[in-house]
Design a protein around this motif. Structure first.
Motif, mmCIF file in Angstrom:
data_model
loop_
_atom_site.group_PDB
_atom_site.id
_atom_site.type_symbol
_atom_site.label_atom_id
_atom_site.label_comp_id
_atom_site.label_asym_id
_atom_site.label_seq_id
_atom_site.Cartn_x
_atom_site.Cartn_y
_atom_site.Cartn_z
ATOM 1 N N SER A 70 47.169 21.887 28.812
ATOM 2 C CA SER A 70 46.882 21.346 27.485
ATOM 3 C C SER A 70 46.287 22.462 26.627
ATOM 4 C CB SER A 70 45.882 20.191 27.587
ATOM 5 O OG SER A 70 44.608 20.691 27.976
ATOM 6 N N ALA A 71 46.136 22.193 25.343
ATOM 7 C CA ALA A 71 45.487 23.164 24.456
ATOM 8 C C ALA A 71 44.062 23.427 24.921
ATOM 9 C CB ALA A 71 45.499 22.652 23.016
ATOM 10 N N GLU A 72 43.377 22.361 25.380
ATOM 11 C CA GLU A 72 41.998 22.512 25.839
ATOM 12 C C GLU A 72 41.951 23.296 27.145
ATOM 13 O OE1 GLU A 72 37.731 21.746 25.693
ATOM 14 O OE2 GLU A 72 39.389 22.189 24.342
ATOM 15 N N GLY A 73 42.854 23.016 28.062
ATOM 16 C CA GLY A 73 42.902 23.766 29.312
ATOM 17 C C GLY A 73 43.196 25.236 29.077
ATOM 18 N N PHE A 74 44.075 25.510 28.123
ATOM 19 C CA PHE A 74 44.407 26.887 27.784
ATOM 20 C C PHE A 74 43.214 27.592 27.163
ATOM 21 C CE2 PHE A 74 46.823 30.022 25.077
ATOM 22 C CZ PHE A 74 47.352 30.749 26.133
ATOM 23 N N ARG A 75 42.477 26.881 26.295
ATOM 24 C CA ARG A 75 41.266 27.470 25.689
ATOM 25 C C ARG A 75 40.260 27.853 26.747
ATOM 26 N NH1 ARG A 75 36.180 26.215 25.190
ATOM 27 N NH2 ARG A 75 36.451 24.095 25.990
ATOM 28 N N LYS A 76 39.969 26.939 27.654
ATOM 29 C CA LYS A 76 38.996 27.229 28.707
ATOM 30 C C LYS A 76 39.451 28.415 29.546
ATOM 31 C CE LYS A 76 37.487 22.404 29.093
ATOM 32 N NZ LYS A 76 37.476 21.188 29.947
ATOM 33 N N THR A 77 40.742 28.458 29.852
ATOM 34 C CA THR A 77 41.273 29.562 30.655
ATOM 35 C C THR A 77 41.051 30.897 29.955
ATOM 36 O OG1 THR A 77 42.948 28.119 31.656
ATOM 37 C CG2 THR A 77 43.369 30.488 31.707
ATOM 38 N N LYS A 78 41.370 30.973 28.674
ATOM 39 C CA LYS A 78 41.172 32.216 27.915
ATOM 40 C C LYS A 78 39.700 32.625 27.906
ATOM 41 C CE LYS A 78 42.972 30.783 24.049
ATOM 42 N NZ LYS A 78 43.395 30.827 22.616
ATOM 43 N N GLU A 79 38.823 31.642 27.691
ATOM 44 C CA GLU A 79 37.403 31.969 27.563
ATOM 45 C C GLU A 79 36.783 32.343 28.900
ATOM 46 O OE1 GLU A 79 35.410 28.890 25.372
ATOM 47 O OE2 GLU A 79 36.614 29.234 23.561
ATOM 48 N N ILE A 80 37.255 31.757 29.988
ATOM 49 C CA ILE A 80 36.768 32.142 31.317
ATOM 50 C C ILE A 80 37.195 33.569 31.637
ATOM 51 C CG2 ILE A 80 37.057 31.705 33.791
ATOM 52 C CD1 ILE A 80 37.165 28.681 33.029
ATOM 53 N N ILE A 81 38.433 33.907 31.294
ATOM 54 C CA ILE A 81 38.902 35.279 31.490
ATOM 55 C C ILE A 81 38.033 36.251 30.684
ATOM 56 C CG2 ILE A 81 40.809 36.862 31.011
ATOM 57 C CD1 ILE A 81 42.719 34.551 31.700
ATOM 58 N N ALA A 82 37.695 35.884 29.458
ATOM 59 C CA ALA A 82 36.882 36.753 28.604
ATOM 60 C C ALA A 82 35.486 36.974 29.170
ATOM 61 C CB ALA A 82 36.791 36.165 27.194
ATOM 62 N N LEU A 83 35.008 36.047 29.990
ATOM 63 C CA LEU A 83 33.686 36.210 30.601
ATOM 64 C C LEU A 83 33.643 37.377 31.580
ATOM 65 C CD1 LEU A 83 32.509 32.534 31.281
ATOM 66 C CD2 LEU A 83 31.678 34.107 29.517
ATOM 67 N N GLU A 84 34.788 37.840 32.036
ATOM 68 C CA GLU A 84 34.800 39.030 32.890
ATOM 69 C C GLU A 84 34.213 40.221 32.146
ATOM 70 O OE1 GLU A 84 36.112 39.265 36.454
ATOM 71 O OE2 GLU A 84 35.225 37.344 35.853
ATOM 72 N N ASN A 85 34.472 40.295 30.849
ATOM 73 C CA ASN A 85 33.909 41.384 30.037
ATOM 74 C C ASN A 85 32.405 41.227 29.881
ATOM 75 O OD1 ASN A 85 36.442 42.603 29.549
ATOM 76 N ND2 ASN A 85 36.867 41.131 27.910
ATOM 77 N N VAL A 86 31.935 39.975 29.811
ATOM 78 C CA VAL A 86 30.492 39.723 29.746
ATOM 79 C C VAL A 86 29.829 40.165 31.040
ATOM 80 C CG1 VAL A 86 28.724 37.931 29.566
ATOM 81 C CG2 VAL A 86 30.763 37.814 28.117
ATOM 82 N N LEU A 87 30.435 39.808 32.180
ATOM 83 C CA LEU A 87 29.878 40.207 33.478
ATOM 84 C C LEU A 87 29.898 41.723 33.654
ATOM 85 C CD1 LEU A 87 31.362 37.521 35.915
ATOM 86 C CD2 LEU A 87 28.983 37.778 35.199
ATOM 87 N N LEU A 88 30.948 42.342 33.162
ATOM 88 C CA LEU A 88 31.036 43.799 33.257
ATOM 89 C C LEU A 88 29.859 44.447 32.551
ATOM 90 C CD1 LEU A 88 32.784 46.263 34.092
ATOM 91 C CD2 LEU A 88 33.910 46.080 31.868
ATOM 92 N N GLU A 89 29.495 43.903 31.403
ATOM 93 C CA GLU A 89 28.365 44.440 30.641
ATOM 94 C C GLU A 89 27.031 44.101 31.296
ATOM 95 O OE1 GLU A 89 26.495 44.128 26.108
ATOM 96 O OE2 GLU A 89 28.486 43.355 26.544
ATOM 97 N N LEU A 90 26.881 42.850 31.722
ATOM 98 C CA LEU A 90 25.615 42.418 32.321
ATOM 99 C C LEU A 90 25.315 43.161 33.618
ATOM 100 C CD1 LEU A 90 25.766 38.530 31.811
ATOM 101 C CD2 LEU A 90 24.317 40.163 30.588
ATOM 102 N N GLU A 91 26.360 43.421 34.392
ATOM 103 C CA GLU A 91 26.180 44.063 35.698
ATOM 104 C C GLU A 91 26.273 45.579 35.628
ATOM 105 O OE1 GLU A 91 28.183 40.344 38.229
ATOM 106 O OE2 GLU A 91 29.350 42.127 37.734
ATOM 107 N N GLY A 92 26.554 46.085 34.454
ATOM 108 C CA GLY A 92 26.641 47.531 34.285
ATOM 109 C C GLY A 92 27.737 48.179 35.084
ATOM 110 N N GLY A 93 28.785 47.413 35.382
ATOM 111 C CA GLY A 93 29.904 47.956 36.152
ATOM 112 C C GLY A 93 29.608 48.156 37.619
ATOM 113 N N ASN A 94 28.521 47.584 38.113
ATOM 114 C CA ASN A 94 28.121 47.825 39.506
ATOM 115 C C ASN A 94 28.883 46.983 40.520
ATOM 116 O OD1 ASN A 94 26.137 49.773 38.896
ATOM 117 N ND2 ASN A 94 24.685 48.161 38.325
ATOM 118 N N PHE A 95 29.511 45.890 40.073
ATOM 119 C CA PHE A 95 30.265 45.069 41.019
ATOM 120 C C PHE A 95 31.591 45.752 41.371
ATOM 121 C CE2 PHE A 95 33.625 42.036 41.903
ATOM 122 C CZ PHE A 95 33.078 41.290 42.940
#
Length: 340
Positions: A87-112
């Motif tokens: 659905s449009a809502e499922g697609f939105r959540k999917t895009k935003e969850i993928i984008a959180l990888e960039n948030v984690l990259l910043e929060l973890e300083g690339g250490n993972f």
């Protein structure tokens, strides 16, 4: 190519137009036809392969090509297939969850780092197709990476199974940075708390099965859900407003799917009877501490867990207890084929 550019390649209006003109089989075939032989060999598996049941939602080494492997045409075809499957809502959540990888990259300083040296990566999401959608009556496909797993079975141009499915969010609420305040799975959280806090003391005594939330959803990545007895308060023991609240929470999950499949799953639950639904809770009744809930009936199991990272890391899963991976439908099909 950056993540934002990938999703801009195939806008919502374009995909809706494509999906209405073509069946899902055609979209999957179009995607496969963009791949060269080497890439196609890494993408296609048989429907009865062990790989089809090998789903997961944590950062692991996976099979199947990713956005890293695709050119622009291939990315556009892959995203058209994904958009038409949700659905449009499922697609939105999917895009935003993928984008959180960039948030984690910043929060973890690339250490993972994973064993292959890769880290948080918004392009590291995998596509696998099972059987040839152009020639086989039943076929499947999977879209998967960190905190996302969608497992589809298709037939006659439509989806006949979309479970098991998993969506997670880390952070559940972004506390700092450019995306501060972002909460991808907000409705799953807010409506869950609204439901449990609407219960009377006597009702809560039935719904609350543990003062402490489990560390993880019970089903994890199990290929089959067994020995998970219904817990909590039954639909029949709720008042009118509470019943509506539980139905609304149920639909938050069902509405992630493409509408025809979502409706078919709801029809199956209704046919058995809403009175067979139950709602169970564990852990804190307020945000900020570990909590868990489960919605269950003979047909469906929904789990929500938020315990990790100081209760700021959500896992959700939906399992069709009658047809995960399309098993029952395929079993019936092959049984009828053998009769002939």
């Amino acid at each position: 190519m950056k993540l934002k550019s990938i999703f801009l390649l195939v806008g919502c209006n374009l995909v809706v137009a494509i999906a209405s003109a073509q069946g899902l089989n055609a979209l999957a075939t179009d995607f496969l036809n963009t791949l060269d032989p080497e890439l196609k060999s890494k993408t296609i598996f048989t429907l009865d392969s062990e790989e089809r049941l090998n789903f997961n939602f944590i950062p692991i080494i996976r099979k199947g090509p990713t956005f890293h492997d695709f050119n622009d045409e291939q990315k556009q075809a892959a995203m058209a297939l994904l958009r038409a499957s949700l659905s449009a809502e499922g697609f939105r959540k999917t895009k935003e969850i993928i984008a959180l990888e960039n948030v984690l990259l910043e929060l973890e300083g690339g250490n993972f780092k994973m064993p292959d040296g890769s880290g948080r990566d918004a392009l590291n999401y995998h596509f696998c197709v099972f059987n040839d959608p152009a020639t086989e009556q039943f076929w499947g496909w999977r879209f998967e990476g960190h905190h996302i797993s969608f497992n589809f079975v298709g037939s006659s141009g439509k989806i006949v199974s979309s479970t098991p499915s998993f969506l997670g969010s880390n952070p559940a609420i972004v506390r700092e940075g450019k995306q501060k305040g972002k909460e991808v799975l907000k409705m799953e959280s807010e409506l869950g708390f609204a439901m449990v806090n609407s219960l009377s003391k006597e009702q809560l005594g039935k719904a609350l099965f543990s003062e402490e939330a489990p560390r993880e959803i019970f089903t994890t990545n199990k290929q089959e859900v067994t020995n998970l007895d219904p817990l909590g308060i039954s639909y029949a023991d709720l008042n009118k407003d509470q019943k509506k609240a539980l139905e609304k929470l149920l639909m938050v999950y069902l509405d992630n799917y493409e509408s025809r499949f979502s409706n078919s799953l709801l029809d199956k639950i209704n046919a058995s009877g809403m009175e067979n639904l139950s709602f169970a809770w564990a852990g804190s009744l307020t945000p900020g501490k570990g909590h868990y809930y489960r919605i269950q009936s003979p047909e469906i199991l929904i789990e929500y867990d938020n315990t990790q990272n100081n209760a700021n890391h959500v896992h959700t899963a939906v399992r069709d207890l009658t047809n995960d991976f399309g098993r029952d439908l395929l079993k019936e099909h092959y049984s009828e084929s053998h009769k002939h």
